[in-house]
Design a protein around this motif. Structure first.
Motif, PDB file in Angstrom:
ATOM      1  N   THR A 270       0.838  -1.198   0.000  1.00  0.00           N
ATOM      2  CA  THR A 270       0.000   0.000   0.000  1.00  0.00           C
ATOM      3  C   THR A 270       0.874   1.251   0.000  1.00  0.00           C
ATOM      4  O   THR A 270       2.019   1.217   0.472  1.00  0.00           O
TER       5      THR A 270
ATOM      6  N   ALA B  89      -8.930  -5.631   0.314  1.00  0.00           N
ATOM      7  CA  ALA B  89      -8.487  -4.289  -0.085  1.00  0.00           C
ATOM      8  C   ALA B  89      -9.626  -3.505  -0.727  1.00  0.00           C
ATOM      9  O   ALA B  89      -9.761  -2.298  -0.499  1.00  0.00           O
TER      10      ALA B  89
ATOM     11  N   TYR C 168      -8.273   1.740   0.839  1.00  0.00           N
ATOM     12  CA  TYR C 168      -7.274   1.462  -0.189  1.00  0.00           C
ATOM     13  C   TYR C 168      -7.928   1.015  -1.497  1.00  0.00           C
ATOM     14  O   TYR C 168      -7.227   0.698  -2.460  1.00  0.00           O
TER      15      TYR C 168
ATOM     16  N   TRP D 245      -6.881   2.818  -4.803  1.00  0.00           N
ATOM     17  CA  TRP D 245      -5.506   2.455  -5.142  1.00  0.00           C
ATOM     18  C   TRP D 245      -5.451   1.032  -5.669  1.00  0.00           C
ATOM     19  O   TRP D 245      -4.821   0.752  -6.704  1.00  0.00           O
ATOM     20  N   TYR D 246      -6.135   0.109  -5.004  1.00  0.00           N
ATOM     21  CA  TYR D 246      -6.081  -1.301  -5.363  1.00  0.00           C
ATOM     22  C   TYR D 246      -6.654  -1.537  -6.756  1.00  0.00           C
ATOM     23  O   TYR D 246      -6.067  -2.264  -7.558  1.00  0.00           O
TER      24      TYR D 246
END
Length: 111
Positions: free
Chosen positions: A10, A95, A100, A103-104
């Motif tokens: 991350t 995730a 997150y 982003w994931y």
């Protein structure tokens, strides 16, 4: 010999992602010597779990699991979080259901 893939980390360095799940990453504030020593202890304990399991020795397997847990706690992968900004521990969360998620989803090949 198969190449070892490095899992995504991350952006804040707190977790790695394995099969879509967050796993707490080791404390980056540990010295390299301490981290190396603890990873060695973790690997020794993990091997001991396998040896005890194959031998059918429940007591030895339990002791080896305790050693795995102790090493993971020393590395910061279990137990109290190593960050101090009050962010929750999302260890073992998917995730895509956490902060997150954006982003994931942006990772190449993420489901």
């Amino acid at each position: 010999m198969r190449a070892r893939l490095v899992p995504p980390v991350t952006p804040d360095g707190r977790y790695i992602v394995v099969r879509g799940r967050l796993w707490r990453w080791a404390n980056p504030h540990l010295s390299e010597a301490e981290r190396t020593r603890m990873v060695g202890e973790l690997m020794t304990a993990r091997r001991a779990v396998g040896v005890a399991r194959r031998a059918g020795d429940g007591d030895a397997e339990s002791a080896a699991h305790v050693a795995v847990d102790a090493a993971k706690r020393a590395l910061g992968e279990r137990g109290p979080v190593w960050w101090d900004d009050g962010a929750p521990d999302l260890n073992r969360h998917m995730a895509r259901t956490t902060n997150y998620a954006h982003w994931y989803v942006g990772l190449e090949g993420a489901p």
